[in-house]
Structures are given as structure tokens and as C-alpha cells.
Design an enzyme around this catalytic site. Structure first.
Site, PDB file in Angstrom:
ATOM      1  N   ASP A   8      -6.663   5.332   2.675  1.00 42.68           N
ATOM      2  CA  ASP A   8      -6.683   3.904   2.387  1.00 42.68           C
ATOM      3  C   ASP A   8      -7.851   3.256   3.127  1.00 42.68           C
ATOM      4  O   ASP A   8      -8.541   3.905   3.922  1.00 42.68           O
ATOM      5  CB  ASP A   8      -5.349   3.285   2.817  1.00 42.68           C
ATOM      6  CG  ASP A   8      -4.937   2.087   1.981  1.00 42.68           C
ATOM      7  OD1 ASP A   8      -5.819   1.419   1.419  1.00 42.68           O
ATOM      8  OD2 ASP A   8      -3.720   1.811   1.912  1.00 42.68           O
ATOM      9  N   GLN A  66      12.700  -6.857  -7.300  1.00 45.11           N
ATOM     10  CA  GLN A  66      11.725  -7.566  -8.126  1.00 45.11           C
ATOM     11  C   GLN A  66      11.532  -6.968  -9.508  1.00 45.11           C
ATOM     12  O   GLN A  66      11.449  -7.695 -10.493  1.00 45.11           O
ATOM     13  CB  GLN A  66      10.378  -7.649  -7.396  1.00 45.11           C
ATOM     14  CG  GLN A  66       9.309  -8.428  -8.180  1.00 45.11           C
ATOM     15  CD  GLN A  66       8.250  -8.990  -7.293  1.00 45.11           C
ATOM     16  OE1 GLN A  66       8.523  -9.856  -6.454  1.00 45.11           O
ATOM     17  NE2 GLN A  66       7.021  -8.523  -7.446  1.00 45.11           N
ATOM     18  N   THR A 108      -5.736   0.282  -3.591  1.00 44.21           N
ATOM     19  CA  THR A 108      -4.493  -0.277  -4.130  1.00 44.21           C
ATOM     20  C   THR A 108      -4.691  -1.698  -4.637  1.00 44.21           C
ATOM     21  O   THR A 108      -3.791  -2.258  -5.267  1.00 44.21           O
ATOM     22  CB  THR A 108      -3.389  -0.275  -3.062  1.00 44.21           C
ATOM     23  OG1 THR A 108      -3.829  -1.023  -1.926  1.00 44.21           O
ATOM     24  CG2 THR A 108      -3.052   1.144  -2.632  1.00 44.21           C
ATOM     25  N   HIS A 160       0.834  -1.201   0.000  1.00 43.06           N
ATOM     26  CA  HIS A 160       0.000   0.000   0.000  1.00 43.06           C
ATOM     27  C   HIS A 160       0.876   1.262   0.000  1.00 43.06           C
ATOM     28  O   HIS A 160       0.611   2.203  -0.738  1.00 43.06           O
ATOM     29  CB  HIS A 160      -0.917   0.011   1.229  1.00 43.06           C
ATOM     30  CG  HIS A 160      -1.975  -1.044   1.191  1.00 43.06           C
ATOM     31  ND1 HIS A 160      -3.321  -0.749   1.221  1.00 43.06           N
ATOM     32  CD2 HIS A 160      -1.901  -2.392   1.117  1.00 43.06           C
ATOM     33  CE1 HIS A 160      -4.023  -1.875   1.179  1.00 43.06           C
ATOM     34  NE2 HIS A 160      -3.170  -2.886   1.115  1.00 43.06           N
ATOM     35  N   SER A 176       2.472  -7.661  -7.397  1.00 40.80           N
ATOM     36  CA  SER A 176       3.188  -8.667  -8.187  1.00 40.80           C
ATOM     37  C   SER A 176       2.526  -8.908  -9.540  1.00 40.80           C
ATOM     38  O   SER A 176       3.207  -8.990 -10.571  1.00 40.80           O
ATOM     39  CB  SER A 176       3.291  -9.979  -7.409  1.00 40.80           C
ATOM     40  OG  SER A 176       4.198  -9.841  -6.332  1.00 40.80           O
TER      41      SER A 176
END
Length: 460
Positions: A123, A337, A145, A21, A357
Site C-alpha cells: 500500500d 452498509q 485502493t 484499505h 462508499s
């Protein structure tokens, strides 16, 4: 619109304490900082702010326009300051962190009084935030998100009571699974409304932001808009560039020695920890298929201090590291990543299908081998299959866990079997990547214009 040309509006960004987030909020702030309309303030705990400082300092525009604001939350004995984040947090402390986070409402109120922002972007796990902002005459916008697809499915489930009539049958879950979990969380949250997403969409001013690409999730965004009676504005993928670190050298050097599309990347994020049994089954699957692999294995923070290669050897099947040393690299630390997914040797991504991801896999055109674990991850895996850029590892029907044979079968579908599925996955993944990259600036510009309208309207 003369004011907008002369003065920046202050925007206070307030994400939940998870890296999945914090980083989308940060990346949106960095993108908005390239305009002259906004000064951005990102509010979080010290441990989270420390983790993002290098990302801001490496970006000149962000360094000038994105300010970090420390949120004060209590530190009970079981939750010292270094655990004021979900990264590497032991799972039994998640609800403790959520409950403690709610006690930051007075600190958040003080921050608003001090900064006097023109807008708050909030959020889902802090329903107190839009209420505090509203009490001070400040508009607030909810930023999802998790994207448009999960939100539209869950809103439908909340509204109708059954997922069976969801208009897009590629997505489905047992009707009681997620609602039960969400209801359990509600009891820990301050000022949660008896409404979908604790009232986040209802209290959002005019629009709702969604971390998604409209090209990818247009039908879901439109349906969510119809359900919520709010305009859904897609932010684009918000992919953050990995900061160069000395520790990355070994990984990137290893990848440089592999051929095009020959290697799979295996990672389950920073908050999903595999059991010893599950690690053993994945290792078994890797032994059954002849592909190169880079495997990142993470452990909770309480176990990291004593981490050693001997411990990894204890978690893996006997002799595994020696058997696969020519084609496999196992990493126990943080790994870059986006650099990995962007490397030409990577041909597949074994993933738990967390939102960040799957977004990164689409952005870099890498097919997904999905092993969803919990919450909205099964829906994300279904989306990848619907888009034609992923396959799902089937679970054992008797005990509902992943087994090595099925892991190997799914990897072979993506990496080894040179058939129509293999070629289709790759071509669709690359086309999707190209479109997402073409549209991302346009989507962020639309976000900026919508936020600008809200700020300007509130000042009249």
C-alpha cells in the site's frame, strides 16, 4: 507453466491500517483464493485482523487459502493496541499512527524471512515495504485502493505542476491542497522516495493494481499508465458481502417497512466524524424535506464507551428525534452498509464520498448526494457527477460549510422532484451497476493472470 499447475505461489498482502484499505486487500485476497495458483497471507495489526476473521470464516475458499499474519508495531502510551487502526481513531492521533506504523519495518522484514513469499502486494503509506522485499529478491506490486481517477489527477499535478491542464476537466482541485497534505505525510514515512506517491508506482513490478472498474475509469487508468509507464490493472469493485449479525435485525426490519426507492441512507464512514454544528445542519435539512431516512452517526473511539441515546439527543436539535420518528431511524453503532445499499427501499445515499462508499453506491445502483469532507473525496464527488449518478450539496459561500437548506435541496433533486434529472440519475445508476457486475469476474481473472506472470518470471 507446469510449475503453476503443481504449486501455489505465496502472496503477502500488506495494506495500510485503515478499514478502507484492509477490506479491499482482503476482498482481493478472497477473490484470488478461488484459483489454485495462490496462497494469500494478509498482514496487519491484531485489532484489524480480529475485525476480519468472521469475513474469512464465512467463506469456505477464503478460509482455506487466506492466512492472517500479525504485524508487531510499538504501543506508545497514547496509542494502545486497540488504536492500531484508523477505525474510530481520534483525528489528532492519525499522524502518530502513521509514524508508529513505520517502526513495523523490522517486524515486516521478519515476516518475509519466515514466509518467503513469491510476491508482496503493498500500500502507499509504507514505502519501506517494496524496499525490504526487493532487498530479499522478492517482486512487489502496488495496489491503489483509491482508484485510477484520483491517482491520475495527482500524478498529473505532480508531473506538470498544475491541474489546469488535466485532460479531463470534470475533475479539479486547488493546486496546493492535496500536494501540501501529501508532502506533510512524507516527513513521517520511512524510506519515502522523492517521487510521486513516495515512489510506490516506480517501485511496483511491471504493473499497478487499481481498485476500480475499467468501464468506469478507463480514460483515467489509461492516462495514469501513460504518466507512470506502468500497466494499470483494474481489480473491479471488490464488494464484500456483509456478514449476518444479530444487531442488523432492527435496521433491516425498519427498511422492510419502507416502499421502493423511498428512503435515503446517510453515512460518513468510520473515519469521518461530524461536528455538532454539521450534525445540526444535516438534521435541519432532513426536517425541510419529506423523505424517509436511515442515518448512521459515528463518534471517535474515545467517546464510544459512554455513548447513549441521551448523548445523541444532545448532538441533534431539540425535539428532532420525536419530530421525525415516523420516517427516520438514527443509528450510532456499526451498520451493514452493503446490505443497506442493496435494499430496494434505498433510493439515495448521502455520503462523504470515500472510495469504498462511492464504489458500493455504483455497484448497487444508488444515486449519491455528495457531501465530500477532505482529501480525495471532492474528486470522488466530481466523478459521480461526471458519470451522471450523483449531485453535490453546495456549501455556504460565506463560510464554506454545509447548511440545512442546501442539504434539503440536493436530497429533493434525487428523491422528490420527478423530472428528467430524477429519472436520468436512476437509469444511469442502474445501468452502471449492471455493467460493473457483468465485468467483475473478468477483471479479477486478469489480475490473477498478471500476478501469475510476475511470480513465474521471478522463479525462472
Amino acid at each position: 507453466m507446469e510449475r503453476e499447475k503443481q504449486e501455489s505461489f505465496k502472496v503477502l498482502m500488506f495494506p495500510w491500517l485503515a478499514h478502507g484499505h484492509v477490506f479491499p486487500f482482503l476482498e482481493l485476497a478472497k477473490r484470488l483464493s478461488t484459483t489454485h495458483y495462490f496462497t494469500l497471507y494478509l498482514c496487519s495489526t491484531t485489532v484489524n485482523l480480529d475485525s476480519i476473521k468472521s469475513s474469512i470464516s464465512s467463506d469456505d475458499a477464503a478460509a482455506a487459502s487466506v492466512k492472517l499474519v500479525e504485524l508487531q508495531i510499538p504501543s506508545p502510551p497514547e496509542l494502545p493496541p486497540h488504536l492500531h487502526t484508523t477505525k474510530n481513531l481520534p483525528s489528532h492521533l492519525i499522524t502518530t499512527l502513521i509514524k508508529t506504523f513505520q517502526e513495523s519495518s523490522s517486524s515486516f522484514s521478519d515476516i518475509i524471512d519466515s514466509l518467503k513469499p513469491d510476491l508482496v502486494i503493498f500500500d502507499v503509506l509504507q514505502p519501506f515495504a517494496p524496499k525490504v522485499a526487493s532487498s530479499k529478491g522478492i517482486p512487489s506490486v502496488y495496489f491503489s485502493t483509491s482508484g485510477s481517477m484520483p491517482a491520475s489527477y495527482l500524478h498529473h499535478l505532480y508531473t506538470v505542476g498544475s491541474g489546469a491542464t488535466f485532460p479531463f476537466p470534470a475533475i479539479s482541485l486547488p493546486d496546493d491542497e492535496l500536494p501540501r497534505r501529501l508532502a506533510l505525510l512524507a516527513q513521517y514515512m520511512k524510506d519515502a522516495d522523492d517521487d510521486f506517491a513516495y515512489g510506490a508506482l516506480t517501485r511496483s513490478t511491471d504493473i499497478v493494481l487499481s481498485k476500480s472498474s475499467r468501464h468506469v475509469e478507463e480514460k483515467y487508468a489509461d492516462y495514469l499508465s501513460a504518466l507512470s509507464k506502468k500497466q494499470i490493472v483494474c481489480t473491479g469493485p471488490l464488494i464484500a458481502a456483509d456478514v449476518n449479525r444479530h444487531e442488523d435485525i432492527e435496521i433491516m426490519k425498519w427498511l422492510n417497512g419502507k416502499t421502493l426507492d423511498s428512503t435515503i441512507y446517510i453515512s460518513f464512514g468510520s473515519e469521518c466524524f461530524l461536528s455538532k454544528k454539521q450534525i445540526e445542519e444535516i438534521a435541519k435539512g432532513l426536517q425541510l424535506c419529506d423523505v424517509n431516512f436511515l442515518w448512521v452517526i459515528r463518534f471517535p473511539a474515545e467517546e464510544v464507551s459512554g455513548m447513549s441515546i441521551r448523548m445523541i439527543e444532545e448532538e441533534l436539535p431539540a425535539g428532532f428525534l420525536e419530530t421525525v420518528k415516523e420516517r427516520g431511524l438514527v443509528v450510532t453503532r456499526w451498520a451493514p452498509q452493503t446490505k443497506i445499499l442493496g435494499h430496494p427501499s434505498i433510493g439515495g445515499f448521502v455520503s462523504h464520498c470515500g472510495r469504498s462508499s462511492i464504489t458500493e453506491s455504483m455497484y448497487f445502483g444508488v444515486p449519491v448526494i455528495a457531501m465530500p469532507m477532505n482529501v480525495d473525496q471532492p474528486m470522488n464527488a466530481q466523478l459521480m457527477v461526471e458519470l451522471g449518478v450523483g449531485v453535490v450539496v453546495e456549501k455556504d459561500h460565506e463560510n464554506g460549510v454545509y447548511v440545512g437548506e442546501e442539504v434539503a435541496k440536493a436530497i429533493n433533486k434525487v428523491m422528490v422532484e420527478k423530472n428528467a434529472l430524477y429519472e436520468g440519475l436512476r437509469s444511469r445508476a442502474r445501468r452502471l451497476s449492471e455493467t460493473m457486475r457483468e465485468k467483475e469476474d473478468e477483471e479479477v481473472n486478469e489480475v490473477a493472470q498478471q500476478l501469475l506472470k510476475i511470480c513465474a518470471k521471478n522463479k525462472k
